[in-house]
Design a protein around this motif. Structure first.
Motif, PDB file in Angstrom:
ATOM      1  N   GLU A  45       0.830  -1.199   0.000  1.00 21.92           N
ATOM      2  CA  GLU A  45       0.000   0.000   0.000  1.00 21.92           C
ATOM      3  C   GLU A  45       0.869   1.256   0.000  1.00 21.92           C
ATOM      4  O   GLU A  45       0.581   2.225  -0.705  1.00 21.92           O
ATOM      5  N   GLU A 110     -13.447   5.267  -6.141  1.00 18.71           N
ATOM      6  CA  GLU A 110     -14.709   5.902  -5.739  1.00 18.71           C
ATOM      7  C   GLU A 110     -14.464   7.028  -4.734  1.00 18.71           C
ATOM      8  O   GLU A 110     -15.123   7.109  -3.694  1.00 18.71           O
ATOM      9  N   ARG A 129     -14.070  10.115   1.503  1.00 22.27           N
ATOM     10  CA  ARG A 129     -14.200   8.652   1.453  1.00 22.27           C
ATOM     11  C   ARG A 129     -13.431   8.098   0.274  1.00 22.27           C
ATOM     12  O   ARG A 129     -13.392   8.701  -0.794  1.00 22.27           O
ATOM     13  N   MET A 132     -10.220   1.301   0.109  1.00 22.60           N
ATOM     14  CA  MET A 132      -8.872   0.895   0.525  1.00 22.60           C
ATOM     15  C   MET A 132      -8.757  -0.626   0.434  1.00 22.60           C
ATOM     16  O   MET A 132      -9.748  -1.336   0.576  1.00 22.60           O
ATOM     17  N   ARG A 468     -13.808  -4.434  -7.057  1.00 24.56           N
ATOM     18  CA  ARG A 468     -14.607  -3.955  -5.917  1.00 24.56           C
ATOM     19  C   ARG A 468     -14.671  -4.977  -4.780  1.00 24.56           C
ATOM     20  O   ARG A 468     -14.859  -4.613  -3.617  1.00 24.56           O
ATOM     21  N   ARG A 469     -14.513  -6.269  -5.121  1.00 27.17           N
ATOM     22  CA  ARG A 469     -14.601  -7.331  -4.109  1.00 27.17           C
ATOM     23  C   ARG A 469     -13.498  -7.260  -3.068  1.00 27.17           C
ATOM     24  O   ARG A 469     -13.618  -7.846  -1.987  1.00 27.17           O
ATOM     25  N   LEU A 471     -11.941  -4.402  -1.874  1.00 25.00           N
ATOM     26  CA  LEU A 471     -11.775  -3.040  -1.356  1.00 25.00           C
ATOM     27  C   LEU A 471     -12.865  -2.749  -0.336  1.00 25.00           C
ATOM     28  O   LEU A 471     -13.986  -3.245  -0.458  1.00 25.00           O
ATOM     29  N   ARG A 472     -12.529  -1.931   0.659  1.00 30.00           N
ATOM     30  CA  ARG A 472     -13.550  -1.492   1.610  1.00 30.00           C
ATOM     31  C   ARG A 472     -13.475   0.018   1.752  1.00 30.00           C
ATOM     32  O   ARG A 472     -12.402   0.605   1.644  1.00 30.00           O
ATOM     33  N   PRO A 473     -14.627   0.640   2.005  1.00 29.49           N
ATOM     34  CA  PRO A 473     -14.610   2.094   2.124  1.00 29.49           C
ATOM     35  C   PRO A 473     -14.071   2.546   3.484  1.00 29.49           C
ATOM     36  O   PRO A 473     -14.301   1.897   4.499  1.00 29.49           O
ATOM     37  N   VAL A 474     -13.334   3.646   3.466  1.00 27.37           N
ATOM     38  CA  VAL A 474     -12.909   4.308   4.704  1.00 27.37           C
ATOM     39  C   VAL A 474     -13.225   5.790   4.545  1.00 27.37           C
ATOM     40  O   VAL A 474     -13.034   6.358   3.470  1.00 27.37           O
ATOM     41  N   THR A 475     -13.733   6.383   5.625  1.00 28.38           N
ATOM     42  CA  THR A 475     -14.032   7.813   5.605  1.00 28.38           C
ATOM     43  C   THR A 475     -13.156   8.531   6.624  1.00 28.38           C
ATOM     44  O   THR A 475     -12.989   8.057   7.746  1.00 28.38           O
ATOM     45  N   TRP A 476     -12.595   9.653   6.203  1.00 34.76           N
ATOM     46  CA  TRP A 476     -11.853  10.517   7.114  1.00 34.76           C
ATOM     47  C   TRP A 476     -12.710  11.743   7.419  1.00 34.76           C
ATOM     48  O   TRP A 476     -13.266  12.361   6.502  1.00 34.76           O
TER      49      TRP A 476
ATOM     50  N   GLY B 428     -13.884   1.965  10.110  1.00 29.42           N
ATOM     51  CA  GLY B 428     -14.552   2.454   8.916  1.00 29.42           C
ATOM     52  C   GLY B 428     -14.466   3.959   8.765  1.00 29.42           C
ATOM     53  O   GLY B 428     -14.525   4.485   7.662  1.00 29.42           O
ATOM     54  N   VAL B 430     -12.397   7.507  10.395  1.00 30.14           N
ATOM     55  CA  VAL B 430     -11.361   8.073  11.258  1.00 30.14           C
ATOM     56  C   VAL B 430     -11.693   9.543  11.489  1.00 30.14           C
ATOM     57  O   VAL B 430     -11.749  10.330  10.545  1.00 30.14           O
ATOM     58  N   LEU B 458     -17.280  -4.502   3.181  1.00 28.21           N
ATOM     59  CA  LEU B 458     -17.329  -3.781   1.906  1.00 28.21           C
ATOM     60  C   LEU B 458     -18.346  -2.655   1.903  1.00 28.21           C
ATOM     61  O   LEU B 458     -18.382  -1.881   0.946  1.00 28.21           O
TER      62      LEU B 458
END
Lengths: 505, 505
Positions: A45, A110, A129, A132, A468-469, A471-476, B428, B430, B458
């Motif tokens: 990464e 995305e 978002r 990751m 897409r399978r 990856l997971r979303p992360v929001t700052w 999910g 931060v 996901l």
């Protein structure tokens, strides 16, 4: 110390052992590979998208450079023929290049930025978002595509492109091809600057099960049988921490010939269907397994032409002894339950040959057991009396990767429209006036569908969106610039982003 | 005939039954609602996006029109207070409106068109992909948000917006609120032209289990406890045809105060944390459950100020007898395993009151059991000696919905950056210099995370992208225009599309 079982490379044309490839991976070896993958994950990464693009392109080039050896081994282990396997290697290389381009382009991330604003719910903070990488992924190679759905296959490419290290479980049908591809890819990755552990390979069924339950593995990609896939799905779902399991399991791929289409071009249709269901000795997950023909003269013309094309057709060599045994016992049971329209030539003595078979029944007699997938060079003609009977029969079918309609050309065809609408309800891809075998790698492709076509109907295992399978979303929220990934920083223009509801960057 | 159990509405402030709302749904009733939902699915789809937008807006307006009654019932059943519940109703209405806008805008369909072209793999056919509704969805209402995560909550809105009929399993903590919201929404939907069966409601635990295993249900949305969620997840995964189960289960929501932040503003930080962990009597899934403070003077200043704010603080009323009992027994066990820093006032006799509690331990003594979520007005201060100890402790935590960093303002803070990077690995969302309670409904929101925060990393259960959980891709190959959904036809400009790799329409 217990001796580890040998992993044998067997030639399907002779049934003889060609070489001993390796020993089955021990639990310690599996654990070490998972640990290495987990360690590689943050390093991969940190290298960023540009380095990942270089790695993918280097792998593609290395596979191409080793084409002759890889295709030779794959042909020896699968009997699929050099032409088909050269095409498969081209497809495999192309997959790597397409995913490299997609990683470079970046819309798969995305990326979304919502700046602070007042809402009816009160003030909203700065929210950014992005998708990751999920972490190390286990991939199970498929027996019927020793390259495109195996070690260098779509699941591996998608996971690596997402930024996830991969540990592959080699398919026992082509261990030498798997080992060779692995070595070529791993060396190319290292040379391109990727961390050690970004790719691993295990052999043996027990090693596969250990992969699925290893706490460091965060998702599984699988292409194979319903039975094997279900067992592994159950392991993944039964973990203390269940993980996503993406299995592409099995599919009957119904194909509907409308009365008008049969009127127009019986011979052409028959030729196309026989070509499609015997392609690769019927060992495609998209093989049309149920062919719906109208009762009456023109439908009979299609069936007769199909029977002629099948009668006396040379026997082909199947992938493995297990596949052959399964095909012979299932085709015998189906022959009992239906009528035999035509049979190919009897197989010779050598290796794992099996005859082509064409069966027939009526739509009103089609039950769940008869409608189940039969892997190998066999299809079942299902005659329907009228549109209502056709719709009823389609409505009873389980989820499928594809559904095909052969309709009238240059004239209205209401049956085709109704059939297509019905197929859409339980198929991932609806094909018109073509054949389902052959799955293009493209942004718009779906190779998926409701159970039992796959274990997760939300996804495709072929095409760009298969990334897409993994990856997971992360929001700052209100994060300072230096904490954000570069793709979410102010002023970054390298990837498409959706900012305050508008596309752009 | 066996009598069906009564569904009681109980007032947490008194512990007394306020009314009998219904009887528990029988297996026949559950089956009938699932059948109605399955019948409504194609009708709802046929109505198209514009009709769905009207339905969502009508539901929003109807909930708003019934605000006084709904908030009154919800307050009587949850004791969360009229102010909070009025805010929750506003949020709920806003969610409907946002999703209606998103359905109208159409980018959620992810429409992709790849025109025919030659590729290194040979000629590619015309391929058109779009996301389609998955089918009837079961939604389990949450106890702690009787509106925003319950009958009219995020899962329901996302599924309806996707085009999926919904059968809700009412939470036993607020059956009257659930029943009222259901009636208001169902009537509004019918009036807006939606088919009967687009929304259903069941009561009772057995009815919930039957929903998850009903063959007509194609996905499940759940917000609740780890134990309850796991049991239902296992049912969904154990079906003959497993279906996606989206559970938001539990989360410790670590919050890190850096040494520099503690130096800068101990009092302000203490006040913020106490406000956040006691909000809604600590019954938020985003409650900060672990507060990491630096050892030494400034960290102690934060802890002391927190203890002062907690000491003697009035007891609050919890949602239900079960929640109160769980809180009392878990907080007693935690008090044994750690130190009690401060206690709120003792609860009165009436209803389900419980005291606020502030505990403390050292990072090096934090084990998995102590770090587990405790639902209710309690948080655990975890002191760390240095950055390495903080990082080690964070690395041992399970998946979480949120992770928060309170860092120095207007100056560099390396600890904050390291902590944020580590939190990103298992959270999910931060959050920087804010508090995790309060989840904005927006395109960039993620309310999700690795197990046990959710059953599927996901996805998000809050925000516009939560709609993705209830859609599956379908591809049409060489399909005539009249077979395609209008959004994929030539010349359609009503939704954003990606055509031959370029955004546009």
């Amino acid at each position: 110390m217990v001796d580890q079982a040998e992993v044998l490379s067997i030639d399907p044309r002779t049934g003889k052992v060609a070489e001993v490839v390796a020993t089955e991976s021990s639990p310690e070896e599996v654990a070490a590979l998972c640990a290495a993958a987990a360690q590689a994950a943050p390093e991969l990464e940190r290298l960023g998208r540009a380095a990942r693009v270089r790695m993918l392109r280097a792998m593609a080039a290395a596979l191409e450079a080793d084409r002759e050896t890889i295709v030779g081994l794959a042909d020896r282990e699968t009997a699929l023929g050099a032409q088909r396997l050269n095409g498969e290697l081209t497809r495999t290389r192309y997959q790597f290049e397409l995913f490299a381009d997609a990683v470079e382009e970046g819309s798969y991330l995305e990326a979304v930025i919502d700046h602070p604003m007042d809402t009816p719910m009160g003030p909203r903070p700065d929210l950014r978002r992005m998708l990751m990488p999920l972490g190390p992924v286990a991939v199970f190679g498929a027996g019927n595509f020793p390259l495109a759905f195996s070690v260098p296959g779509g699941d591996t490419v998608a996971a690596l492109a997402a930024g996830c290290p991969v540990v592959v479980k080699a398919h026992p049908g082509h261990p030498a091809t798997s080992q060779r591809c692995f070595e070529v890819m791993a060396a190319a990755a290292l040379e391109a600057g990727a961390p050690r552990g970004v790719l691993g390979l295990v052999h043996g069924q027990e090693a596969g099960a250990l992969l699925v339950t290893d706490p460091r593995i965060k998702a599984v990609g699988f292409t194979g049988s319903l039975r094997g896939g279900r067992a592994l799905f159950d392991l993944a779902a039964g973990r203390p921490d269940p993980i996503p399991f993406y299995g592409e399991l099995g599919s009957v791929n119904p194909l509907v010939v409308t009365p008008r289409a049969a009127d127009q071009r019986a011979g052409e249709i028959a030729e196309g269907i026989v070509g499609s269901f015997t392609m690769g000795q019927g060992q495609f997950c998209t093989k049309p397994g149920l062919v719906f023909l109208p009762e009456g003269e023109s439908g009979e013309a299609v069936a007769t032409a199909m029977a002629e094309a099948v009668s006396g057709r040379a026997a082909g060599t199947l992938l493995s002894q297990g596949i052959r045994e399964g095909y012979l016992s299932r085709s015998a049971a189906l022959s009992e339950a239906t009528r035999v329209l035509a049979e190919g030539a009897a197989p010779g003595e050598d290796g794992w040959q099996a005859p082509v078979l064409l069966l027939a029944t009526e739509a009103r007699r089609l039950d769940a057991e008869v409608a189940e997938e039969c892997f190998g060079p066999l299809t079942l003609v299902v005659t329907y009396q009228d549109e209502e009977e056709l719709m009823r029969a389609l409505s009873a079918l389980p989820g499928s990767l594809t559904g095909t309609v052969l309709s009238a050309r240059e004239t209205e065809d209401a049956t085709a429209q109704r059939a297509a609408a019905r197929l859409r309800d339980f198929c991932g891809r609806v094909v018109f006036n073509g054949f389902p075998t052959g799955v293009a790698v493209s942004a718009a492709m779906t190779h998926g569908g409701p159970w039992p076509a796959t274990t997760d109907p939300l996804h495709t295992s072929v095409g760009l969106t298969s990334i897409r399978r993994f990856l997971r979303p992360v929001t700052w929220q209100n994060a300072p610039q230096e904490v954000l990934p570069e793709e979410l920083r102010d002023g970054f223009t390298g990837v498409p982003r959706r900012v305050d509801g508008r596309s752009g960057s």
